[in-house]
Design an enzyme around this catalytic site. Structure first.
Site: not given
Length: 307
Positions: A65, A265
């Site tokens: 990611d 995040h």
């Protein structure tokens, strides 16, 4: 001046309303990108910023990611007719990892130069950026980054006259050039006052709370820090997977005495981060929830403008 855009705020996987965490900074016509998950080039296009000026790409660590968008970004930079080299910075193994990802983009019109980080702390100076990489605490080697724009002292014509420096050299010295004339060396410090306050931004994701974050965030104008979990009860998951909760990030910001904290995040399961904001602000009042393409322009201290 430094302007920045938090391109995405998600962790683990992109969502229809949340791209993966990435940050882009711009200064004097040069761009610096931190992390590049899947979809990063899409949100750059949505922001309306250009790929061509990207001179530096910093990678925190090698989880998908944070790096899976690299092939697309590198191709987009190539399609922008860029031919100048770009520099990539990241943990040891960066060059091998990027070369593996480049199997699908084998030919690019520019060179990639690699800087693989060593040890707990490393400083790199490129363009107008001073990049301080610092190791954090994740499951694999991972670094946070503080990016600073330094500012030299004011030009002092009286000092230049006292040193009997020829007038034709004043401008060049003011721009940082050292000049030699007939055996006499003139240096910028001969005409400049003490350095003035610059601009500093610290960015860190995928980590447990560490002293390295507190130490490097001190003096920052903005701390962008991961908040994977909002629920207090998720602290056990945060410890297990080596991430942070909102409250842990807020405590770091308070200890570092930064003026502002942006959380980023988020876990894909965190659909409504705003419901935890009041509790977090009891720890650090100036906490903001990061949102995709949230932006900020930083002026030097005596040149600030409303915007």
């Amino acid at each position: 001046m430094l302007d920045l855009c938090l391109l995405g705020t998600g962790g683990m996987m992109p969502l229809p309303y949340r791209w993966l965490t990435s940050l882009m900074l711009r200064c004097n016509g040069s761009s610096l990108l931190i992390d590049c998950g899947e979809g990063t080039q899409i949100t750059i296009r949505e922001k309306g910023w250009s790929f061509n000026p990207i001179d530096i790409i910093c990678i925190t660590h090698f989880h998908g990611d944070h790096i899976s968008g690299l092939p697309g970004i590198l191709l987009a930079i190539g399609n922008s007719e860029r031919t100048e080299p770009i520099t990539m910075i990241g943990p040891k193994g960066l060059e091998r990892t990027v070369r593996a990802l480049r199997v699908i983009v084998p030919e690019l019109p520019y060179e990639i130069r690699f800087i693989e980080l060593e040890g707990a702390q490393q400083q790199i100076r490129l363009k107008d950026y001073v990049i301080d990489a610092f190791k954090v605490n994740h499951k694999i080697p991972c670094y946070g980054y503080s990016v600073s724009i330094e500012r030299q002292g004011k030009f002092d014509p009286q000092r230049a006259r006292s040193a009997q420096i020829p007038l034709q050299y004043w401008n060049r010295l003011q721009k940082g050039e050292t000049i030699e004339d007939g055996g006499t060396v003139y240096t910028p410090d001969m005409v400049l006052g003490p350095a003035r306050k610059g601009i500093k931004v610290t960015y860190t994701t995928d980590t447990r709370p560490t002293e390295s974050i507190v130490e490097n965030a001190r003096g920052s104008d903005l701390l962008i820090c991961e908040g994977m979990y909002g629920e207090k009860s998720d602290v056990n998951n945060a410890r297990k997977y080596k991430h942070m909760t909102f409250e842990e990030a807020a405590r770091i910001a308070a200890r570092a005495q930064v003026p502002e904290l942006w959380l980023t995040h988020y876990s894909p399961a965190l659909g409504h981060p705003e419901q935890y904001l009041d509790d977090v602000r009891r720890i650090f009042p100036n906490t903001r929830l990061g949102k995709d393409r949230m932006s900020r322009v930083f002026e030097f201290e005596d040149e600030e403008k409303d915007g």
